[in-house]
Design an enzyme around this catalytic site. Structure first.
Site, PDB file in Angstrom:
ATOM      1  N   LYS A 170       0.834  -1.196   0.000  1.00 34.99           N
ATOM      2  CA  LYS A 170       0.000   0.000   0.000  1.00 34.99           C
ATOM      3  C   LYS A 170       0.872   1.251   0.000  1.00 34.99           C
ATOM      4  O   LYS A 170       1.988   1.251   0.517  1.00 34.99           O
ATOM      5  CB  LYS A 170      -0.910   0.008   1.233  1.00 34.99           C
ATOM      6  CG  LYS A 170      -1.955  -1.099   1.217  1.00 34.99           C
ATOM      7  CD  LYS A 170      -3.006  -0.846   0.151  1.00 34.99           C
ATOM      8  CE  LYS A 170      -4.028  -1.978   0.096  1.00 34.99           C
ATOM      9  NZ  LYS A 170      -3.526  -3.202  -0.524  1.00 34.99           N
ATOM     10  N   ASP A 171       0.334   2.314  -0.564  1.00 30.84           N
ATOM     11  CA  ASP A 171       1.030   3.586  -0.698  1.00 30.84           C
ATOM     12  C   ASP A 171       1.480   4.109   0.660  1.00 30.84           C
ATOM     13  O   ASP A 171       0.717   4.103   1.624  1.00 30.84           O
ATOM     14  CB  ASP A 171       0.101   4.609  -1.359  1.00 30.84           C
ATOM     15  CG  ASP A 171       0.850   5.757  -1.988  1.00 30.84           C
ATOM     16  OD1 ASP A 171       1.763   6.290  -1.332  1.00 30.84           O
ATOM     17  OD2 ASP A 171       0.524   6.117  -3.130  1.00 30.84           O
TER      18      ASP A 171
END
Length: 389
Positions: free
Chosen positions: A62-63
């Site tokens: 995930k970012d």
């Protein structure tokens, strides 16, 4: 247009289909984080609760620069755990039968606030929003290429047997988000390249804890062999290096396909750190129906490709001045084969109204909500709306 001016401007929630059972072997947890790189969060949990990294299952990365929620699994033998820290929380959900694995998620939902919008651009952006129904090119975006500096891929350097260049990229280049101590170390190594004694003394003086840097520098001092020093690179990083180059080649293949399908007047090029993305401005119905069916494979060794796939792949590799067989020079990790849709169609799209932006004087903001299938990048949707006019 500006993104991520506030943490809550970019929210990502993992969509996972799971079935809780009464006596499962694995505990399922909801992991929420802010400003923390995915592997760093997993490593923190591993060290904090003395759980081997390989025993922590998750579906995807995930970012870092977002508020993200995802799921992880941990074998029940480690007991029930929890975290409630400022930027990292871990909440127990229940038990399931099998551990999570990369790629098992259904997709992700996004809530994004785009800021610093000029009111003269309202109509252009509104028109682009209307074309989201035609999908967007399903490129891998910048987040995939954090190990690429000045257009140089570590894996390509290794394929070309430029081991010193590969090691130098790793030991001397850094991103803005890295810790100051690591940036300072990399600057020192760059300035004293080849003076390994000085580098070792610096590491000892500054009490650098990274085993990878210590072992690589010591290897260079005593053996002066760049190929051997690469042995000490963390295996997860090696996989990321392979993935980055493999993803770049896939992007270039997608671009070649679109060049064949699109009229020149319908093409829009957007720069990114590894080259250019090719977007379409308008898409005829028959063209959309054609490309919407295409799933293109990633490059891998000893795979049988269809004639069309071979032609596109060989065209890209020719420009790269390499062949598929050259990937056999990589003695660690492997190319992971998969097929990926060449376009991504956002679902459950909700667009707010243009509102006054409290962070930027005389500018406006726009709230966007949508979901994407696994592996697709929300930033591509943002590029489609705000950069293709």
């Amino acid at each position: 247009m500006k993104l991520r001016q506030k943490p809550e401007d970019f929210i990502v929630n993992e969509i996972l289909e799971y079935k809780l059972v009464d006596y499962g072997n694995y505990s399922l947890y909801r992991l929420k984080k802010l400003g923390i790189e995915n592997l760093a969060a997993i490593s923190y949990i591993s060290k904090n609760f003395k759980i081997p990294l390989n025993d922590i299952g998750y579906c995807g990365l995930k970012d870092r620069h977002a508020i993200t929620t995802q799921y992880i699994t941990i074998p029940n033998e480690y007991g029930r755990i929890s975290l409630d820290e400022e930027n990292l929380t871990l909440e127990y959900v229940g038990t399931i039968e099998k551990p999570l694995k990369i790629g098992e998620l259904f997709g992700n939902s996004f809530e994004i606030v785009a800021r610093n919008i000029d009111k003269n651009d309202f109509l252009k952006f509104a028109e682009n929003i209307d074309t989201l129904k035609d999908g967007i090119p399903n490129y891998f975006d910048e987040q995939r290429f954090g190990s690429v500096f000045n257009g140089k891929f570590i894996i390509k350097e290794i394929i070309n047997e430029n081991y010193e260049s590969a090691v130098k990229i790793l030991l001397t280049n850094y991103t803005k988000s890295e810790k100051k101590s690591l940036k300072d170390l990399k600057r020192f190594i760059a300035k004293n390249w080849g003076n390994w004694d000085a580098c070792i003394k610096y590491i000892e003086k500054k009490q650098i804890t990274s085993k990878m840097f210590k072992n690589m520098i010591k290897s260079l001092k005593y053996e002066n062999d760049f190929k051997k020093s690469f042995y000490y690179v963390d295996n997860r990083l090696k996989e990321l290096f392979i993935s980055a180059y493999q993803s770049y080649i896939w992007n270039e293949c997608l671009k070649e396909i679109l060049k064949e399908k699109l009229q020149k007047d319908d093409r829009k090029y957007i720069d990114y750190s590894c080259g250019t993305f090719l977007f379409y401005k308008n898409l005829e119905k028959d063209v959309f129906e054609d490309i919407a069916k295409i799933e293109f494979p990633t490059i891998a060794i000893d795979k049988e490709y269809e004639e069309f796939e071979n032609r596109i792949i060989n065209s890209v590799l020719k420009k790269e001045r390499i062949k598929i067989a050259d990937f056999k020079k990589i003695t660690f990790g492997k190319l992971k084969y998969s097929k990926r849709p060449i376009i991504s169609i956002p679902k459950n799209v909700e667009i707010g109204n243009f509102k006054s932006d409290e962070l930027n004087i005389k500018k406006y903001k726009l709230n966007l909500k949508f979901t994407l299938n696994k592996g697709s990048y929300a930033t591509m949707v943002v590029k489609k709306i705000f950069e293709t006019f």
